[in-house]
Design an enzyme around this catalytic site. Structure first.
Site, PDB file in Angstrom:
ATOM      1  N   ASN A 115      -2.481  -6.854  -6.778  1.00 47.14           N
ATOM      2  CA  ASN A 115      -3.189  -6.975  -5.528  1.00 47.14           C
ATOM      3  C   ASN A 115      -4.702  -7.391  -5.919  1.00 47.14           C
ATOM      4  O   ASN A 115      -5.497  -6.271  -6.603  1.00 47.14           O
ATOM      5  CB  ASN A 115      -2.915  -5.923  -4.848  1.00 47.14           C
ATOM      6  N   TRP A 116      -5.142  -8.427  -5.857  1.00 47.34           N
ATOM      7  CA  TRP A 116      -6.468  -8.643  -6.475  1.00 47.34           C
ATOM      8  C   TRP A 116      -7.626  -8.380  -5.379  1.00 47.34           C
ATOM      9  O   TRP A 116      -8.696  -8.443  -5.905  1.00 47.34           O
ATOM     10  CB  TRP A 116      -6.603 -10.400  -6.644  1.00 47.34           C
ATOM     11  N   LYS A 117      -7.114  -7.946  -4.461  1.00 45.93           N
ATOM     12  CA  LYS A 117      -8.235  -7.629  -2.984  1.00 45.93           C
ATOM     13  C   LYS A 117      -9.212  -8.571  -3.040  1.00 45.93           C
ATOM     14  O   LYS A 117      -8.882  -9.677  -3.143  1.00 45.93           O
ATOM     15  CB  LYS A 117      -8.736  -5.979  -3.754  1.00 45.93           C
ATOM     16  N   HIS A 137      -1.564  -2.082   3.768  1.00 43.54           N
ATOM     17  CA  HIS A 137      -2.401  -1.709   2.676  1.00 43.54           C
ATOM     18  C   HIS A 137      -3.211  -0.399   3.439  1.00 43.54           C
ATOM     19  O   HIS A 137      -3.858  -0.708   4.288  1.00 43.54           O
ATOM     20  CB  HIS A 137      -3.131  -2.334   1.905  1.00 43.54           C
ATOM     21  N   GLU A 141      -6.381   0.363   2.588  1.00 40.37           N
ATOM     22  CA  GLU A 141      -7.515  -0.156   2.965  1.00 40.37           C
ATOM     23  C   GLU A 141      -7.583  -0.897   4.291  1.00 40.37           C
ATOM     24  O   GLU A 141      -8.679  -0.966   5.005  1.00 40.37           O
ATOM     25  CB  GLU A 141      -7.903  -1.147   1.984  1.00 40.37           C
ATOM     26  N   GLU A 169       2.040   4.093  -2.012  1.00 41.76           N
ATOM     27  CA  GLU A 169       0.587   4.087  -2.586  1.00 41.76           C
ATOM     28  C   GLU A 169      -0.140   5.435  -2.162  1.00 41.76           C
ATOM     29  O   GLU A 169      -0.593   5.337  -0.859  1.00 41.76           O
ATOM     30  CB  GLU A 169      -0.095   2.930  -2.232  1.00 41.76           C
ATOM     31  N   GLY A 204      -7.431   3.424  -6.643  1.00 38.39           N
ATOM     32  CA  GLY A 204      -8.797   3.173  -7.322  1.00 38.39           C
ATOM     33  C   GLY A 204      -9.713   4.250  -7.672  1.00 38.39           C
ATOM     34  O   GLY A 204     -10.752   4.384  -7.823  1.00 38.39           O
ATOM     35  N   SER A 209      -3.725   3.557  -9.083  1.00 36.53           N
ATOM     36  CA  SER A 209      -4.274   3.714 -10.451  1.00 36.53           C
ATOM     37  C   SER A 209      -3.298   3.423 -11.487  1.00 36.53           C
ATOM     38  O   SER A 209      -3.064   4.177 -12.645  1.00 36.53           O
ATOM     39  CB  SER A 209      -4.875   5.124 -10.622  1.00 36.53           C
ATOM     40  N   GLY A 241      -3.419  -2.670  -8.651  1.00 37.62           N
ATOM     41  CA  GLY A 241      -5.286  -3.123  -7.930  1.00 37.62           C
ATOM     42  C   GLY A 241      -5.881  -3.419  -9.262  1.00 37.62           C
ATOM     43  O   GLY A 241      -5.992  -4.539 -10.008  1.00 37.62           O
ATOM     44  N   GLY A 242      -6.723  -2.452  -9.580  1.00 39.92           N
ATOM     45  CA  GLY A 242      -8.028  -2.621 -10.495  1.00 39.92           C
ATOM     46  C   GLY A 242      -7.143  -3.325 -11.823  1.00 39.92           C
ATOM     47  O   GLY A 242      -8.068  -4.373 -12.489  1.00 39.92           O
TER      48      GLY A 242
HETATM   49  P1  PGA Z   1      -5.391   0.488  -7.746  1.00 42.29           P
HETATM   50  O1  PGA Z   1      -5.262  -0.228  -6.517  1.00 42.29           O
HETATM   51  O2  PGA Z   1      -4.622   0.001  -8.849  1.00 42.29           O
HETATM   52  O3  PGA Z   1      -6.982  -0.031  -8.125  1.00 42.29           O
HETATM   53  O4  PGA Z   1      -5.683   2.002  -7.808  1.00 42.29           O
HETATM   54  C1  PGA Z   1      -3.945  -0.232  -6.140  1.00 42.29           C
HETATM   55  C2  PGA Z   1      -3.685  -1.019  -4.656  1.00 42.29           C
HETATM   56  O5  PGA Z   1      -4.561  -0.529  -3.804  1.00 42.29           O
HETATM   57  O6  PGA Z   1      -2.718  -1.680  -4.303  1.00 42.29           O
END
Ligand code: PGA
Length: 256
Positions: A9-11, A96, A98, A168, A174, A214, A235-236
């Site tokens: 997930n590149w956001k 998600h 967010e 999640e 994050g 994470s 994500g990251g």
């Molecule tokens: P993260 O994000 O790996 O940076 O914690 C995961 C996500 O939001 O899908």
């Protein structure tokens, strides 16, 4: 046997040209493997260049990070499922945290998005997870059950066959503080039980449940060790070539 599944997930990261360069490098590092499915979910603006960088017969699939529930119309700023299909997307992330917290998405909205995705041939990746306060108040299971009930209500077993669920925990996203494998397994088991109760045991045993929050090259091996965890929503760590390639390679070999 459920195939390991890694989703990046590149956001809101990488321009169209950065995406193309990244994917060209990634392709060189990743051996095609029948042992894992991989999806990249860049921003909408990079989908076209990601598709051409992947090439027409890539084993890596494309996903979007969001979708509107209508196919077209007066919805300024939104993108529909047919538009995503036309760009070569096979998957879409919905719900998600967010989107839930920053853009006020409710389970009802997520349910409509899942239906639109299914109607237009996209496989939804539904995210659920509790906040830290909810976990500390002992509400993890009830929060997740409410999210699952609200977003999956009315779906058939046939629909569920193309849905993936990503657990999640909000406090792990994050933060560098991933859930322990034990914490993730406990929630994954309760999600599988929810599916078994609401649909049937066949659906529960085939649906893939990912962990996200994470995930790193350091913890992926432990997270994928139990059968209960079928893969990861990253994500990251998916924005870095070495990290993402390592995570995928571990997923490709661990259950081979
Ligand atoms: P993260 O994000 O790996 O940076 O914690 C995961 C996500 O939001 O899908």
């Amino acid at each position: 046997m459920r195939r390991p599944f890694i989703v990046g997930n590149w956001k809101m990261n990488k321009t169209a040209s950065e995406a193309a360069a990244f994917i060209r490098d990634l392709r060189e590092r990743l051996p095609a493997s029948p042992n894992a499915d991989v999806v990249l979910a860049p921003p909408f603006t990079a989908l076209e260049s990601a598709r051409s960088a992947l090439g027409p017969s890539s084993w890596i699939s494309l996903g979007a990070q969001n979708v509107h529930w209508e196919a077209q119309g007066a919805f300024t700023g939104e993108v529909s499922a047919p538009m995503l299909r036309d760009l070569g997307c096979r998957y879409v992330i919905v719900g998600h945290s967010e989107r839930r917290t920053l853009f006020c998405e409710r389970d009802e909205d997520i349910r409509k998005k899942i239906r639109a995705a299914l109607m237009h041939g996209l496989s939804p990746i539904l995210c659920v997870g509790e906040s830290l306060a909810e976990r500390e108040a002992g509400q993890t299971e009830s929060v997740i059950t409410t999210q699952l009930t609200g977003s999956l209500a009315g779906l058939t077993t046939e629909n569920l066959a193309t849905v993936t669920i990503a657990y999640e925990p909000v406090w792990a996203i994050g933060t560098g503080r991933a859930a322990t494998t034990e914490q993730a397994v406990a929630v994954h088991r309760s999600i599988r039980l929810f599916v078994e109760t609401g649909w049937d045991s066949q659906t529960a045993s085939t649906i893939r449940i990912l962990y996200g929050g994470s995930v790193t090259p350091q913890n992926i091996e432990s997270l994928l060790a139990p059968d209960a965890i079928d893969g990861a929503l990253v994500g990251g760590a998916c924005l870095n070539l070495d990290s993402f390639a390592t995570i995928v390679r571990i997923a490709q070999t661990q259950r081979a």
